[in-house]
Design a protein around this motif. Structure first.
Motif, mmCIF file in Angstrom:
data_model
loop_
_atom_site.group_PDB
_atom_site.id
_atom_site.type_symbol
_atom_site.label_atom_id
_atom_site.label_comp_id
_atom_site.label_asym_id
_atom_site.label_seq_id
_atom_site.Cartn_x
_atom_site.Cartn_y
_atom_site.Cartn_z
ATOM 1 N N PRO A 67 10.188 9.577 -13.265
ATOM 2 C CA PRO A 67 9.703 8.243 -13.686
ATOM 3 C C PRO A 67 8.791 7.590 -12.653
ATOM 4 O O PRO A 67 7.863 6.863 -13.027
ATOM 5 C CB PRO A 67 10.993 7.444 -13.872
ATOM 6 N N ALA A 68 9.024 7.846 -11.355
ATOM 7 C CA ALA A 68 8.205 7.191 -10.324
ATOM 8 C C ALA A 68 6.749 7.621 -10.419
ATOM 9 O O ALA A 68 5.842 6.822 -10.132
ATOM 10 C CB ALA A 68 8.761 7.510 -8.937
ATOM 11 N N ASP A 104 -1.908 0.670 -2.889
ATOM 12 C CA ASP A 104 -2.226 1.786 -3.784
ATOM 13 C C ASP A 104 -1.377 3.001 -3.437
ATOM 14 O O ASP A 104 -0.880 3.699 -4.316
ATOM 15 C CB ASP A 104 -3.713 2.147 -3.673
ATOM 16 N N ALA A 105 -1.230 3.258 -2.136
ATOM 17 C CA ALA A 105 -0.448 4.414 -1.686
ATOM 18 C C ALA A 105 1.008 4.048 -1.425
ATOM 19 O O ALA A 105 1.900 4.866 -1.656
ATOM 20 C CB ALA A 105 -1.067 5.004 -0.416
ATOM 21 N N ARG A 106 1.266 2.838 -0.965
ATOM 22 C CA ARG A 106 2.615 2.480 -0.530
ATOM 23 C C ARG A 106 3.517 2.012 -1.662
ATOM 24 O O ARG A 106 4.741 1.896 -1.472
ATOM 25 C CB ARG A 106 2.528 1.398 0.543
ATOM 26 N N GLN A 107 2.963 1.727 -2.842
ATOM 27 C CA GLN A 107 3.810 1.250 -3.925
ATOM 28 C C GLN A 107 4.799 2.316 -4.372
ATOM 29 O O GLN A 107 5.915 1.997 -4.795
ATOM 30 C CB GLN A 107 2.944 0.805 -5.106
ATOM 31 N N SER A 108 4.428 3.583 -4.262
ATOM 32 C CA SER A 108 5.307 4.660 -4.720
ATOM 33 C C SER A 108 6.631 4.663 -3.966
ATOM 34 O O SER A 108 7.694 4.877 -4.560
ATOM 35 C CB SER A 108 4.598 6.010 -4.570
ATOM 36 N N ALA A 109 6.596 4.424 -2.650
ATOM 37 C CA ALA A 109 7.831 4.421 -1.862
ATOM 38 C C ALA A 109 8.757 3.287 -2.301
ATOM 39 O O ALA A 109 9.990 3.425 -2.274
ATOM 40 C CB ALA A 109 7.505 4.297 -0.374
ATOM 41 N N TYR A 117 18.369 3.955 -4.886
ATOM 42 C CA TYR A 117 19.536 3.177 -4.459
ATOM 43 C C TYR A 117 19.891 2.056 -5.428
ATOM 44 O O TYR A 117 20.928 1.408 -5.271
ATOM 45 C CB TYR A 117 19.276 2.579 -3.081
ATOM 46 N N GLY A 118 19.042 1.806 -6.407
ATOM 47 C CA GLY A 118 19.267 0.687 -7.319
ATOM 48 C C GLY A 118 18.377 -0.495 -7.016
ATOM 49 O O GLY A 118 18.079 -1.301 -7.898
ATOM 50 N N HIS A 119 17.946 -0.640 -5.764
ATOM 51 C CA HIS A 119 17.062 -1.742 -5.388
ATOM 52 C C HIS A 119 16.327 -1.405 -4.105
ATOM 53 O O HIS A 119 16.778 -0.587 -3.298
ATOM 54 C CB HIS A 119 17.865 -3.041 -5.205
ATOM 55 N N SER A 120 15.188 -2.009 -3.948
ATOM 56 C CA SER A 120 14.436 -2.000 -2.695
ATOM 57 C C SER A 120 13.808 -3.385 -2.556
ATOM 58 O O SER A 120 13.970 -4.239 -3.443
ATOM 59 C CB SER A 120 13.375 -0.892 -2.686
ATOM 60 N N PHE A 121 13.091 -3.611 -1.466
ATOM 61 C CA PHE A 121 12.563 -4.951 -1.207
ATOM 62 C C PHE A 121 11.137 -4.858 -0.687
ATOM 63 O O PHE A 121 10.706 -3.808 -0.187
ATOM 64 C CB PHE A 121 13.424 -5.689 -0.170
ATOM 65 N N THR A 133 1.752 -7.357 2.537
ATOM 66 C CA THR A 133 3.032 -7.050 1.896
ATOM 67 C C THR A 133 3.429 -5.630 2.257
ATOM 68 O O THR A 133 2.590 -4.723 2.199
ATOM 69 C CB THR A 133 2.935 -7.187 0.364
ATOM 70 N N LYS A 134 4.674 -5.434 2.632
ATOM 71 C CA LYS A 134 5.184 -4.102 2.965
ATOM 72 C C LYS A 134 6.555 -3.911 2.348
ATOM 73 O O LYS A 134 7.254 -4.879 2.013
ATOM 74 C CB LYS A 134 5.238 -3.900 4.475
ATOM 75 N N GLY A 135 6.965 -2.650 2.198
ATOM 76 C CA GLY A 135 8.263 -2.332 1.621
ATOM 77 C C GLY A 135 9.371 -2.355 2.655
ATOM 78 O O GLY A 135 9.145 -2.102 3.850
ATOM 79 N N LEU A 136 10.592 -2.655 2.200
ATOM 80 C CA LEU A 136 11.779 -2.659 3.048
ATOM 81 C C LEU A 136 12.843 -1.773 2.396
ATOM 82 O O LEU A 136 13.041 -1.818 1.183
ATOM 83 C CB LEU A 136 12.329 -4.080 3.226
#
Length: 472
Positions: A67-68, A104-109, A117-121, A133-136
Protein backbone atom coordinates in the motif's frame (compact mmCIF):
# COMPACT_ATOMS: atom_id res chain seq x y z
CA UNK A 1 -8.91 22.16 36.72
CA UNK A 2 -5.30 23.38 36.81
CA UNK A 3 -3.13 23.13 33.73
CA UNK A 4 -0.51 20.36 34.02
CA UNK A 5 3.05 21.57 34.39
CA UNK A 6 5.62 20.95 31.62
CA UNK A 7 7.42 18.53 33.93
CA UNK A 8 4.22 16.53 34.51
CA UNK A 9 3.60 16.42 30.75
CA UNK A 10 7.14 15.18 30.09
CA UNK A 11 6.81 12.47 32.75
CA UNK A 12 3.52 11.29 31.25
CA UNK A 13 4.87 11.29 27.67
CA UNK A 14 8.01 9.38 28.67
CA UNK A 15 5.85 6.87 30.55
CA UNK A 16 3.74 6.44 27.40
CA UNK A 17 6.88 5.61 25.43
CA UNK A 18 7.90 3.11 28.10
CA UNK A 19 4.45 1.50 28.12
CA UNK A 20 4.41 1.04 24.33
CA UNK A 21 8.08 0.12 23.98
CA UNK A 22 7.70 -3.68 24.17
CA UNK A 23 4.77 -3.79 21.76
CA UNK A 24 6.37 -1.49 19.18
CA UNK A 25 9.73 -3.26 19.50
CA UNK A 26 8.06 -6.60 18.76
CA UNK A 27 6.43 -5.10 15.66
CA UNK A 28 9.81 -3.69 14.62
CA UNK A 29 11.42 -7.11 15.08
CA UNK A 30 8.84 -8.77 12.85
CA UNK A 31 9.32 -6.11 10.19
CA UNK A 32 13.05 -6.87 10.08
CA UNK A 33 12.76 -10.67 10.20
CA UNK A 34 13.46 -11.24 13.90
CA UNK A 35 10.51 -13.55 14.55
CA UNK A 36 9.55 -15.86 17.41
CA UNK A 37 11.11 -19.31 17.04
CA UNK A 38 8.79 -22.06 15.80
CA UNK A 39 7.96 -24.84 18.25
CA UNK A 40 10.66 -27.48 18.63
CA UNK A 41 11.49 -30.15 21.24
CA UNK A 42 13.12 -28.93 24.43
CA UNK A 43 16.21 -31.06 23.73
CA UNK A 44 16.57 -29.85 20.13
CA UNK A 45 20.14 -29.98 18.86
CA UNK A 46 22.04 -27.39 16.82
CA UNK A 47 20.78 -28.81 13.54
CA UNK A 48 17.18 -28.29 14.61
CA UNK A 49 17.93 -24.72 15.66
CA UNK A 50 19.64 -24.00 12.35
CA UNK A 51 16.56 -25.23 10.50
CA UNK A 52 14.40 -23.00 12.74
CA UNK A 53 16.42 -19.94 11.65
CA UNK A 54 16.09 -20.93 8.01
CA UNK A 55 12.33 -21.40 8.42
CA UNK A 56 11.71 -17.66 8.87
CA UNK A 57 9.93 -16.42 5.75
CA UNK A 58 9.33 -12.72 6.31
CA UNK A 59 6.16 -11.50 4.58
CA UNK A 60 5.59 -8.41 6.72
CA UNK A 61 7.61 -5.92 4.59
CA UNK A 62 5.39 -6.76 1.63
CA UNK A 63 2.29 -5.96 3.70
CA UNK A 64 3.73 -2.50 4.38
CA UNK A 65 5.33 -1.75 1.01
CA UNK A 66 2.38 -2.78 -1.18
CA UNK A 67 0.00 0.00 0.00
CA UNK A 68 2.84 2.46 0.71
CA UNK A 69 4.01 2.32 -2.91
CA UNK A 70 0.56 3.55 -4.00
CA UNK A 71 0.67 6.58 -1.68
CA UNK A 72 2.34 9.55 -3.32
CA UNK A 73 1.27 13.17 -2.87
CA UNK A 74 1.70 14.99 -6.19
CA UNK A 75 0.26 18.42 -5.44
CA UNK A 76 -1.85 20.61 -3.19
CA UNK A 77 -5.02 22.44 -4.16
CA UNK A 78 -5.77 25.49 -2.04
CA UNK A 79 -9.31 26.68 -1.34
CA UNK A 80 -10.69 30.05 -2.39
CA UNK A 81 -13.21 32.23 -0.61
CA UNK A 82 -16.13 30.52 -2.34
CA UNK A 83 -15.07 27.09 -1.14
CA UNK A 84 -13.89 26.03 -4.57
CA UNK A 85 -10.52 24.42 -5.10
CA UNK A 86 -7.91 26.06 -7.27
CA UNK A 87 -5.11 24.02 -8.79
CA UNK A 88 -1.75 24.49 -7.19
CA UNK A 89 1.37 25.51 -9.06
CA UNK A 90 5.08 25.47 -8.40
CA UNK A 91 5.06 29.03 -7.05
CA UNK A 92 2.43 28.45 -4.34
CA UNK A 93 3.76 28.83 -0.76
CA UNK A 94 2.40 25.42 0.23
CA UNK A 95 4.16 23.57 -2.56
CA UNK A 96 7.38 25.56 -2.05
CA UNK A 97 7.36 24.39 1.58
CA UNK A 98 6.81 20.82 0.39
CA UNK A 99 9.76 20.96 -2.01
CA UNK A 100 11.98 22.79 0.45
CA UNK A 101 11.35 20.01 3.00
CA UNK A 102 12.22 17.38 0.31
CA UNK A 103 9.00 15.57 1.05
CA UNK A 104 8.78 14.11 -2.45
CA UNK A 105 11.29 11.52 -1.25
CA UNK A 106 10.72 11.63 2.51
CA UNK A 107 6.95 11.15 2.51
CA UNK A 108 7.35 7.41 1.91
CA UNK A 109 9.11 6.87 5.25
CA UNK A 110 6.24 8.62 7.06
CA UNK A 111 3.64 6.35 5.44
CA UNK A 112 5.67 3.21 6.10
CA UNK A 113 6.10 4.19 9.76
CA UNK A 114 2.35 4.71 10.16
CA UNK A 115 1.51 1.44 8.39
CA UNK A 116 4.08 -0.49 10.43
CA UNK A 117 3.45 0.76 13.96
CA UNK A 118 -0.03 2.22 13.57
CA UNK A 119 1.15 5.83 13.69
CA UNK A 120 4.02 8.13 12.88
CA UNK A 121 4.52 11.88 13.29
CA UNK A 122 5.77 14.97 11.51
CA UNK A 123 7.26 18.12 13.01
CA UNK A 124 6.76 21.49 11.29
CA UNK A 125 9.14 24.15 12.57
CA UNK A 126 11.21 27.14 11.58
CA UNK A 127 14.88 26.22 11.10
CA UNK A 128 17.34 29.08 10.41
CA UNK A 129 14.54 31.27 9.14
CA UNK A 130 13.02 28.57 6.89
CA UNK A 131 9.91 26.52 7.66
CA UNK A 132 10.55 22.79 7.22
CA UNK A 133 8.65 19.57 7.95
CA UNK A 134 10.32 16.28 8.87
CA UNK A 135 9.15 12.84 9.98
CA UNK A 136 9.39 11.49 13.53
CA UNK A 137 9.54 7.79 14.46
CA UNK A 138 6.84 6.18 16.58
CA UNK A 139 9.60 4.37 18.52
CA UNK A 140 10.88 7.73 19.80
CA UNK A 141 7.78 9.94 19.80
CA UNK A 142 4.59 10.13 21.87
CA UNK A 143 1.70 12.59 21.88
CA UNK A 144 -1.11 13.40 24.32
CA UNK A 145 -4.65 14.27 23.20
CA UNK A 146 -7.64 15.50 25.12
CA UNK A 147 -9.76 13.29 22.82
CA UNK A 148 -7.35 10.85 21.13
CA UNK A 149 -10.08 9.38 18.91
CA UNK A 150 -11.20 12.67 17.34
CA UNK A 151 -8.57 15.37 17.88
CA UNK A 152 -5.98 16.01 15.19
CA UNK A 153 -4.11 18.56 17.33
CA UNK A 154 -2.02 17.12 20.19
CA UNK A 155 -2.13 18.73 23.60
CA UNK A 156 1.61 18.03 23.89
CA UNK A 157 4.18 15.86 22.12
CA UNK A 158 7.69 14.64 22.88
CA UNK A 159 10.42 12.99 20.81
CA UNK A 160 13.61 11.43 22.17
CA UNK A 161 16.80 12.72 20.53
CA UNK A 162 19.29 10.56 22.48
CA UNK A 163 18.68 7.57 24.75
CA UNK A 164 20.30 7.30 28.20
CA UNK A 165 23.70 5.55 28.17
CA UNK A 166 25.53 4.49 31.32
CA UNK A 167 25.60 7.58 33.55
CA UNK A 168 24.73 9.97 30.74
CA UNK A 169 21.04 11.01 30.75
CA UNK A 170 18.88 10.98 27.64
CA UNK A 171 17.62 14.10 25.90
CA UNK A 172 14.30 14.93 24.27
CA UNK A 173 12.31 17.78 22.75
CA UNK A 174 8.77 18.56 23.90
CA UNK A 175 6.11 20.87 22.49
CA UNK A 176 2.80 22.12 23.79
CA UNK A 177 0.42 24.70 22.34
CA UNK A 178 2.87 27.59 22.69
CA UNK A 179 6.35 26.53 23.79
CA UNK A 180 9.14 24.07 23.03
CA UNK A 181 11.09 22.58 25.94
CA UNK A 182 14.43 20.80 26.20
CA UNK A 183 14.05 17.66 28.34
CA UNK A 184 16.64 15.45 30.03
CA UNK A 185 15.73 12.12 31.65
CA UNK A 186 17.49 9.18 33.26
CA UNK A 187 14.97 6.49 32.27
CA UNK A 188 11.53 6.31 30.73
CA UNK A 189 9.97 5.20 34.01
CA UNK A 190 12.00 7.46 36.33
CA UNK A 191 9.76 10.42 37.13
CA UNK A 192 12.31 11.86 39.55
CA UNK A 193 15.06 12.01 36.93
CA UNK A 194 13.20 14.32 34.51
CA UNK A 195 14.34 17.93 34.21
CA UNK A 196 12.87 20.65 31.98
CA UNK A 197 14.63 23.72 30.63
CA UNK A 198 12.83 27.04 30.21
CA UNK A 199 10.48 26.96 27.25
CA UNK A 200 10.81 29.07 24.11
CA UNK A 201 7.99 29.97 21.72
CA UNK A 202 7.79 27.82 18.62
CA UNK A 203 5.72 30.35 16.68
CA UNK A 204 2.56 28.33 16.01
CA UNK A 205 -0.80 28.69 17.71
CA UNK A 206 -0.96 24.94 18.43
CA UNK A 207 1.36 22.00 18.91
CA UNK A 208 3.48 21.70 15.71
CA UNK A 209 3.50 17.87 15.75
CA UNK A 210 1.04 16.05 13.46
CA UNK A 211 0.03 12.41 13.82
CA UNK A 212 -0.29 10.13 10.79
CA UNK A 213 -2.44 7.21 11.94
CA UNK A 214 -3.19 4.22 9.73
CA UNK A 215 -6.27 3.31 11.76
CA UNK A 216 -7.76 4.87 14.90
CA UNK A 217 -10.67 3.39 16.82
CA UNK A 218 -13.04 5.26 19.13
CA UNK A 219 -10.77 4.49 22.09
CA UNK A 220 -7.92 6.33 20.40
CA UNK A 221 -5.90 3.16 19.77
CA UNK A 222 -3.84 2.99 16.60
CA UNK A 223 -3.20 -0.27 14.75
CA UNK A 224 -0.87 -0.88 11.81
CA UNK A 225 -0.85 -3.65 9.24
CA UNK A 226 1.78 -5.87 10.92
CA UNK A 227 0.51 -6.47 14.45
CA UNK A 228 -2.73 -8.28 13.42
CA UNK A 229 -0.74 -10.46 11.01
CA UNK A 230 1.80 -11.79 13.56
CA UNK A 231 -0.19 -15.00 14.34
CA UNK A 232 -0.49 -15.79 10.61
CA UNK A 233 3.20 -15.05 10.10
CA UNK A 234 4.03 -17.46 12.94
CA UNK A 235 1.84 -20.12 11.37
CA UNK A 236 3.67 -19.80 8.06
CA UNK A 237 7.05 -20.04 9.82
CA UNK A 238 5.95 -23.15 11.75
CA UNK A 239 4.72 -24.88 8.59
CA UNK A 240 7.92 -24.09 6.73
CA UNK A 241 9.93 -25.40 9.71
CA UNK A 242 7.95 -28.67 9.65
CA UNK A 243 8.59 -28.88 5.91
CA UNK A 244 12.34 -28.45 6.41
CA UNK A 245 12.37 -31.12 9.13
CA UNK A 246 10.55 -33.59 6.88
CA UNK A 247 12.73 -32.64 3.91
CA UNK A 248 15.94 -33.09 5.90
CA UNK A 249 15.19 -36.29 7.78
CA UNK A 250 12.41 -38.13 5.93
CA UNK A 251 12.34 -37.07 2.28
CA UNK A 252 14.39 -40.07 0.99
CA UNK A 253 13.79 -43.82 1.12
CA UNK A 254 15.42 -45.65 4.05
CA UNK A 255 16.98 -49.04 3.18
CA UNK A 256 16.56 -51.80 5.78
CA UNK A 257 18.08 -55.28 6.27
CA UNK A 258 17.31 -57.95 8.84
CA UNK A 259 19.09 -61.19 9.63
CA UNK A 260 22.53 -59.78 8.83
CA UNK A 261 25.25 -58.78 11.23
CA UNK A 262 27.97 -56.35 10.20
CA UNK A 263 31.52 -57.68 9.91
CA UNK A 264 33.63 -57.27 13.03
CA UNK A 265 37.26 -56.55 13.67
CA UNK A 266 39.55 -59.58 14.09
CA UNK A 267 43.10 -59.93 15.28
CA UNK A 268 45.25 -60.16 12.13
CA UNK A 269 47.50 -62.86 13.71
CA UNK A 270 45.04 -65.08 15.52
CA UNK A 271 41.84 -64.23 13.68
CA UNK A 272 39.94 -63.85 16.94
CA UNK A 273 37.21 -61.23 17.35
CA UNK A 274 38.31 -57.95 18.95
CA UNK A 275 36.10 -56.69 21.77
CA UNK A 276 35.80 -53.24 23.33
CA UNK A 277 36.00 -52.46 27.06
CA UNK A 278 32.34 -53.38 27.48
CA UNK A 279 32.78 -56.80 25.94
CA UNK A 280 31.06 -55.93 22.66
CA UNK A 281 32.51 -56.90 19.28
CA UNK A 282 33.87 -53.89 17.36
CA UNK A 283 32.13 -53.62 13.96
CA UNK A 284 34.02 -52.65 10.84
CA UNK A 285 32.92 -49.44 9.07
CA UNK A 286 30.74 -50.07 6.02
CA UNK A 287 31.22 -47.88 2.97
CA UNK A 288 27.65 -47.78 1.70
CA UNK A 289 26.14 -45.09 -0.54
CA UNK A 290 23.73 -44.66 -3.42
CA UNK A 291 26.18 -46.25 -5.89
CA UNK A 292 26.57 -49.48 -3.94
CA UNK A 293 24.23 -52.34 -3.20
CA UNK A 294 24.15 -55.06 -0.53
CA UNK A 295 23.97 -58.80 -0.98
CA UNK A 296 23.96 -61.66 1.50
CA UNK A 297 24.97 -65.32 1.30
CA UNK A 298 22.45 -66.34 3.96
CA UNK A 299 19.01 -66.99 2.36
CA UNK A 300 17.27 -65.89 5.60
CA UNK A 301 18.45 -62.27 5.23
CA UNK A 302 15.61 -59.95 4.27
CA UNK A 303 16.07 -56.56 2.55
CA UNK A 304 13.41 -53.83 2.56
CA UNK A 305 12.81 -50.07 2.56
CA UNK A 306 10.81 -47.37 4.36
CA UNK A 307 8.97 -44.93 2.09
CA UNK A 308 9.82 -41.26 2.15
CA UNK A 309 7.44 -38.70 3.69
CA UNK A 310 5.38 -36.90 0.99
CA UNK A 311 6.06 -33.13 1.04
CA UNK A 312 3.00 -32.10 -0.98
CA UNK A 313 0.84 -31.66 2.13
CA UNK A 314 3.31 -29.23 3.70
CA UNK A 315 3.52 -27.21 0.48
CA UNK A 316 -0.28 -27.05 0.22
CA UNK A 317 -0.49 -25.93 3.85
CA UNK A 318 2.01 -23.11 3.22
CA UNK A 319 0.02 -22.01 0.19
CA UNK A 320 -3.22 -22.01 2.22
CA UNK A 321 -1.65 -19.95 5.04
CA UNK A 322 -0.36 -17.38 2.55
CA UNK A 323 -3.84 -17.11 1.03
CA UNK A 324 -5.28 -16.54 4.52
CA UNK A 325 -2.68 -13.83 5.04
CA UNK A 326 -3.67 -12.29 1.72
CA UNK A 327 -7.37 -12.25 2.61
CA UNK A 328 -6.93 -10.77 6.08
CA UNK A 329 -4.36 -8.17 4.96
CA UNK A 330 -6.38 -7.22 1.83
CA UNK A 331 -3.36 -7.84 -0.40
CA UNK A 332 -4.14 -9.67 -3.68
CA UNK A 333 -2.87 -13.29 -3.70
CA UNK A 334 -0.83 -12.78 -6.87
CA UNK A 335 1.20 -10.10 -5.04
CA UNK A 336 2.27 -12.75 -2.50
CA UNK A 337 2.36 -15.92 -4.58
CA UNK A 338 3.55 -14.47 -7.87
CA UNK A 339 0.87 -16.39 -9.80
CA UNK A 340 -0.66 -14.20 -12.51
CA UNK A 341 -0.81 -16.66 -15.42
CA UNK A 342 -4.13 -17.09 -17.25
CA UNK A 343 -5.78 -14.17 -15.45
CA UNK A 344 -7.97 -11.86 -17.49
CA UNK A 345 -8.00 -8.09 -17.05
CA UNK A 346 -11.37 -8.32 -15.28
CA UNK A 347 -10.04 -10.98 -12.87
CA UNK A 348 -6.99 -8.88 -12.05
CA UNK A 349 -9.16 -5.83 -11.44
CA UNK A 350 -11.45 -7.82 -9.14
CA UNK A 351 -8.44 -9.12 -7.20
CA UNK A 352 -7.17 -5.55 -6.78
CA UNK A 353 -10.50 -4.18 -5.52
CA UNK A 354 -9.91 -4.81 -1.81
CA UNK A 355 -6.42 -3.33 -1.98
CA UNK A 356 -7.71 -0.25 -3.85
CA UNK A 357 -10.32 0.35 -1.15
CA UNK A 358 -7.70 0.00 1.56
CA UNK A 359 -5.38 2.46 -0.20
CA UNK A 360 -8.25 4.93 -0.58
CA UNK A 361 -8.86 4.73 3.17
CA UNK A 362 -5.19 5.47 3.86
CA UNK A 363 -5.26 8.39 1.43
CA UNK A 364 -8.21 9.90 3.27
CA UNK A 365 -6.67 9.77 6.75
CA UNK A 366 -3.15 10.72 5.62
CA UNK A 367 -4.55 13.51 3.45
CA UNK A 368 -6.19 15.10 6.50
CA UNK A 369 -2.85 14.98 8.30
CA UNK A 370 -1.02 16.65 5.37
CA UNK A 371 -3.64 19.40 5.27
CA UNK A 372 -2.87 20.21 8.90
CA UNK A 373 0.85 20.26 8.06
CA UNK A 374 0.19 22.79 5.28
CA UNK A 375 -1.86 24.95 7.64
CA UNK A 376 0.94 24.91 10.23
CA UNK A 377 3.49 25.80 7.58
CA UNK A 378 1.34 28.67 6.30
CA UNK A 379 0.99 30.07 9.82
CA UNK A 380 4.72 29.86 10.52
CA UNK A 381 5.33 31.65 7.19
CA UNK A 382 3.14 34.51 8.40
CA UNK A 383 -0.09 33.48 6.69
CA UNK A 384 -3.37 32.10 7.97
CA UNK A 385 -3.89 28.72 9.61
CA UNK A 386 -7.63 28.72 8.85
CA UNK A 387 -7.57 27.30 5.31
CA UNK A 388 -9.70 24.18 5.78
CA UNK A 389 -10.76 24.11 2.12
CA UNK A 390 -7.45 22.90 0.68
CA UNK A 391 -6.74 19.29 -0.18
CA UNK A 392 -3.76 17.23 -1.27
CA UNK A 393 -3.64 15.68 -4.72
CA UNK A 394 -2.63 12.02 -4.81
CA UNK A 395 -0.87 10.60 -7.85
CA UNK A 396 -2.91 8.10 -9.83
CA UNK A 397 -0.86 4.90 -9.46
CA UNK A 398 -3.17 2.59 -11.41
CA UNK A 399 -1.49 0.95 -14.38
CA UNK A 400 -3.36 1.87 -17.53
CA UNK A 401 -2.09 2.26 -21.07
CA UNK A 402 -1.97 5.75 -22.56
CA UNK A 403 -4.27 4.61 -25.40
CA UNK A 404 -6.94 3.41 -22.93
CA UNK A 405 -6.72 6.62 -20.93
CA UNK A 406 -6.91 8.79 -24.06
CA UNK A 407 -9.99 6.94 -25.29
CA UNK A 408 -11.75 7.26 -21.91
CA UNK A 409 -10.86 10.95 -21.52
CA UNK A 410 -12.04 11.66 -25.06
CA UNK A 411 -15.42 10.11 -24.31
CA UNK A 412 -15.72 12.16 -21.10
CA UNK A 413 -14.97 15.29 -23.11
CA UNK A 414 -17.41 14.55 -25.93
CA UNK A 415 -20.27 12.83 -24.11
CA UNK A 416 -20.32 14.69 -20.79
CA UNK A 417 -18.92 18.01 -21.92
CA UNK A 418 -16.19 18.09 -19.28
CA UNK A 419 -13.64 20.81 -20.14
CA UNK A 420 -10.43 19.36 -21.56
CA UNK A 421 -8.34 21.27 -19.04
CA UNK A 422 -10.22 19.59 -16.21
CA UNK A 423 -9.18 16.16 -17.50
CA UNK A 424 -5.46 16.84 -17.71
CA UNK A 425 -4.72 15.57 -14.22
CA UNK A 426 -6.26 12.20 -15.11
CA UNK A 427 -3.61 11.51 -17.75
CA UNK A 428 -1.52 8.54 -16.46
CA UNK A 429 1.72 9.47 -14.67
CA UNK A 430 1.39 13.21 -15.35
CA UNK A 431 3.26 15.36 -12.83
CA UNK A 432 2.42 18.75 -11.36
CA UNK A 433 5.32 20.28 -13.29
CA UNK A 434 3.88 19.02 -16.56
CA UNK A 435 0.41 20.31 -15.65
CA UNK A 436 1.82 23.78 -15.00
CA UNK A 437 3.72 23.68 -18.29
CA UNK A 438 0.58 22.61 -20.17
CA UNK A 439 -1.32 25.44 -18.53
CA UNK A 440 1.23 27.99 -19.73
CA UNK A 441 1.25 26.52 -23.25
CA UNK A 442 -2.56 26.56 -23.33
CA UNK A 443 -2.55 30.25 -22.38
CA UNK A 444 -0.05 30.98 -25.15
CA UNK A 445 -2.11 29.06 -27.71
CA UNK A 446 -5.23 30.86 -26.55
CA UNK A 447 -3.51 34.23 -27.01
CA UNK A 448 -2.32 33.26 -30.51
CA UNK A 449 -5.80 31.98 -31.36
CA UNK A 450 -7.43 35.21 -30.24
CA UNK A 451 -4.97 37.23 -32.33
CA UNK A 452 -5.60 35.05 -35.40
CA UNK A 453 -9.35 35.36 -34.90
CA UNK A 454 -9.09 39.14 -34.68
CA UNK A 455 -7.02 39.31 -37.84
CA UNK A 456 -9.40 37.02 -39.71
CA UNK A 457 -12.34 39.23 -38.77
CA UNK A 458 -10.56 42.34 -40.07
CA UNK A 459 -9.11 40.80 -43.24
CA UNK A 460 -12.22 39.64 -45.25
CA UNK A 461 -13.54 43.18 -46.01
CA UNK A 462 -10.19 44.29 -47.48
CA UNK A 463 -9.78 41.05 -49.40
CA UNK A 464 -13.29 41.28 -50.90
CA UNK A 465 -12.85 44.86 -52.04
CA UNK A 466 -9.60 43.97 -53.79
CA UNK A 467 -10.86 40.89 -55.54
CA UNK A 468 -14.30 41.97 -56.82
CA UNK A 469 -13.05 44.27 -59.71
CA UNK A 470 -10.65 41.62 -60.88
CA UNK A 471 -13.50 39.13 -61.05
CA UNK A 472 -15.64 41.57 -63.05
Amino acid sequence: MAEPTPTALAVQLLATLGRDKDRLSRIDNYLHGRHDDPYMPAMADDEYRLLAKRAVSNWTPLLVNTPAQALYVDGYRTGDDDGQGSATNLSSPQWEHWQRSRLDARQSAIYKGALTYGHSFTLTERVKGVVLTKGLSALRTAALYEDPANDDTPYAALTVTTWPMAEKPGTARMWDGRFEYAVTFKALDDSEGVTIAKGKRHGASECPVTRFAASVDLEGRTVGVIEPMIPLQNRINQTIFDLLIAQTYASVKVRTVSGMAPPVQRDPETGEVVYDEHGNAIPLPINHNAKRFLFAEDPDVRFGSLDETPLGGFIDSIDMSIRHLSAVAQVPPHHLLGQIANLSAEALQAAETALSRKIQEFRTVFGEAWERVFRLAAELEGGSADDFKGEVIWRDMEQRSLAQAADALGKLREQLGIPAKGLWKRVPNVTQTELDEWDDLADEEDSVGQLASALSRATPETATAATVPAAA
